[in-house]
Motif scaffolding. Structure first.
Motif, PDB file in Angstrom:
ATOM      1  N   THR A 219       0.845  -1.187   0.000  1.00  0.00           N
ATOM      2  CA  THR A 219       0.000   0.000   0.000  1.00  0.00           C
ATOM      3  C   THR A 219       0.883   1.242   0.000  1.00  0.00           C
ATOM      4  O   THR A 219       1.895   1.289   0.705  1.00  0.00           O
ATOM      5  N   TYR A 220       0.489   2.242  -0.787  1.00  0.00           N
ATOM      6  CA  TYR A 220       1.240   3.496  -0.874  1.00  0.00           C
ATOM      7  C   TYR A 220       0.542   4.569  -0.038  1.00  0.00           C
ATOM      8  O   TYR A 220      -0.674   4.499   0.203  1.00  0.00           O
ATOM      9  N   TYR A 221       1.339   5.565   0.371  1.00  0.00           N
ATOM     10  CA  TYR A 221       0.812   6.581   1.276  1.00  0.00           C
ATOM     11  C   TYR A 221       1.299   7.976   0.893  1.00  0.00           C
ATOM     12  O   TYR A 221       2.401   8.142   0.343  1.00  0.00           O
ATOM     13  N   ASN A 222       0.468   8.964   1.211  1.00  0.00           N
ATOM     14  CA  ASN A 222       0.878  10.364   1.233  1.00  0.00           C
ATOM     15  C   ASN A 222       1.092  10.768   2.682  1.00  0.00           C
ATOM     16  O   ASN A 222       0.349  10.328   3.570  1.00  0.00           O
ATOM     17  N   ALA A 223       2.083  11.603   2.937  1.00  0.00           N
ATOM     18  CA  ALA A 223       2.373  12.059   4.297  1.00  0.00           C
ATOM     19  C   ALA A 223       1.936  13.518   4.447  1.00  0.00           C
ATOM     20  O   ALA A 223       2.169  14.342   3.550  1.00  0.00           O
ATOM     21  N   PHE A 224       1.323  13.837   5.595  1.00  0.00           N
ATOM     22  CA  PHE A 224       0.883  15.193   5.902  1.00  0.00           C
ATOM     23  C   PHE A 224       1.453  15.614   7.253  1.00  0.00           C
ATOM     24  O   PHE A 224       1.626  14.787   8.149  1.00  0.00           O
ATOM     25  N   PRO A 225       1.744  16.903   7.427  1.00  0.00           N
ATOM     26  CA  PRO A 225       2.231  17.383   8.725  1.00  0.00           C
ATOM     27  C   PRO A 225       1.243  17.064   9.831  1.00  0.00           C
ATOM     28  O   PRO A 225       0.022  17.020   9.611  1.00  0.00           O
ATOM     29  N   PHE A 226       1.755  16.875  11.020  1.00  0.00           N
ATOM     30  CA  PHE A 226       0.915  16.536  12.163  1.00  0.00           C
ATOM     31  C   PHE A 226      -0.157  17.608  12.399  1.00  0.00           C
ATOM     32  O   PHE A 226      -1.301  17.294  12.761  1.00  0.00           O
ATOM     33  N   SER A 227       0.187  18.866  12.176  1.00  0.00           N
ATOM     34  CA  SER A 227      -0.740  19.963  12.458  1.00  0.00           C
ATOM     35  C   SER A 227      -1.981  19.927  11.575  1.00  0.00           C
ATOM     36  O   SER A 227      -3.011  20.504  11.922  1.00  0.00           O
ATOM     37  N   ASP A 228      -1.908  19.231  10.424  1.00  0.00           N
ATOM     38  CA  ASP A 228      -3.050  19.202   9.514  1.00  0.00           C
ATOM     39  C   ASP A 228      -4.282  18.542  10.128  1.00  0.00           C
ATOM     40  O   ASP A 228      -5.416  18.936   9.846  1.00  0.00           O
ATOM     41  N   PHE A 229      -4.088  17.525  10.956  1.00  0.00           N
ATOM     42  CA  PHE A 229      -5.221  16.803  11.526  1.00  0.00           C
ATOM     43  C   PHE A 229      -5.061  16.607  13.031  1.00  0.00           C
ATOM     44  O   PHE A 229      -5.597  15.666  13.598  1.00  0.00           O
ATOM     45  N   SER A 230      -4.326  17.466  13.693  1.00  0.00           N
ATOM     46  CA  SER A 230      -4.077  17.284  15.129  1.00  0.00           C
ATOM     47  C   SER A 230      -5.359  17.529  15.925  1.00  0.00           C
ATOM     48  O   SER A 230      -6.260  18.244  15.497  1.00  0.00           O
ATOM     49  N   ASP A 231      -5.419  16.914  17.117  1.00  0.00           N
ATOM     50  CA  ASP A 231      -6.539  17.170  18.016  1.00  0.00           C
ATOM     51  C   ASP A 231      -5.991  17.629  19.366  1.00  0.00           C
ATOM     52  O   ASP A 231      -4.808  17.593  19.632  1.00  0.00           O
ATOM     53  N   ASP A 232      -6.866  18.041  20.231  1.00  0.00           N
ATOM     54  CA  ASP A 232      -6.459  18.651  21.489  1.00  0.00           C
ATOM     55  C   ASP A 232      -5.714  17.688  22.413  1.00  0.00           C
ATOM     56  O   ASP A 232      -4.943  18.118  23.268  1.00  0.00           O
TER      57      ASP A 232
END
Length: 270
Positions: A219-232
């Motif tokens: 399976t292939y993946y795209n990586a996103f910065p943690f801040s893009d989907f971070s929660d409290d």
């Protein structure tokens, strides 16, 4: 046959002298120890024993892992018949990402061996190795490796479906000769991406290999910065550093792998 001595020292021998010398040479050859096995043969023999019980999620014993690694650490391009003059290492007529060449050495349901040859700037995109133990030996050149392991973070309200939290394990450039890198089913950087800084070659050993029927699908993946989907619950904490979100994706269109025949030393499968 190897003939010792200068011709001037041999031309006065009689036929009887020559026959006696030949007989003596044959006796010496019989007593001589066998020639050392090539490293590719030693690697094959080690893998066949270490991965004899390979199955999804089964990690070889520490001694087995050390055995395979010790052979790979010694290997150089000449041990698998590679030179930088080969066309696999040149980017000719490719305006985008150059193709990667794969040299298939061996594959069974227990393990596989093969070599990826990358021209400068070629990329093997971020992908996983589900339930597999993987040894990667950089044989030549310089390569940037970025790898991740999954993080068990529980629910992530802001993350869309198919996105999971991961932690960076490796983010560095390696230059041959260097030690073999090892990843395990859940640790060591099970998801990784290769980028060729210079023309390079990497020998991969997978145990067990990919098998869709057994659930070992690439399976292939795209990586996103943690801040893009971070929660409290995680945002702002010290462990935030090195975290990223990985999203499943289709195989990138610009990624091309071309198969070529392995021309290096052969193994005896006895």
């Amino acid at each position: 046959m190897r003939v010792e001595g200068r011709f001037s020292e041999l031309k006065g021998l009689t036929s009887a002298d020559w026959a006696r010398g030949e007989k003596r040479n044959r006796r010496q050859q019989k007593r001589s120890p066998p020639m050392p096995r090539g490293l590719i043969q030693k690697l094959f023999d080690s893998c066949r024993e270490v991965f004899s019980d390979a199955a999804t999620g089964v990690v070889p014993s520490p001694d087995g892992v050390a055995r395979v690694k010790s052979v790979l650490d010694l290997m150089r391009p000449e041990d698998v018949g590679l030179t930088q003059k080969m066309p696999y290492f040149r980017n000719i007529g490719n305006p985008g990402r150059p193709p990667v060449t794969y040299l298939h050495i061996y594959e069974s349901d227990r393990f596989s061996m093969g070599i990826f040859c990358l021209p400068p700037s070629a990329v093997i995109p971020l992908h996983n190795h589900p339930g597999m133990t993987v040894f990667s030996k950089l044989l030549s050149g310089s390569m940037h490796i970025k790898s991740y392991d999954w993080v068990d973070h529980g629910s992530t309200p802001r993350a869309p479906p198919g996105v999971r939290l991961a932690k960076v394990q490796t983010d560095a450039t390696f230059t041959a000769p260097c030690e073999t890198s090892i990843l395990f089913p859940t640790t060591g950087g099970n998801l990784h991406c290769f980028t060729a800084v210079t023309a390079c070659a990497v020998l991969d050993v997978l145990g067990p290999p990919y098998d869709d029927d057994e659930g070992r699908h690439c399976t292939y993946y795209n990586a996103f910065p943690f801040s893009d989907f971070s929660d409290d619950s995680v945002a702002g904490q010290p462990e935030e550093e090195g975290l990223a979100w990985l999203e499943e994706t289709e195989k990138p269109e610009e990624f091309s792998v071309v198969g070529a025949k392995y021309m290096g030393p052969r193994m005896v499968q006895r």
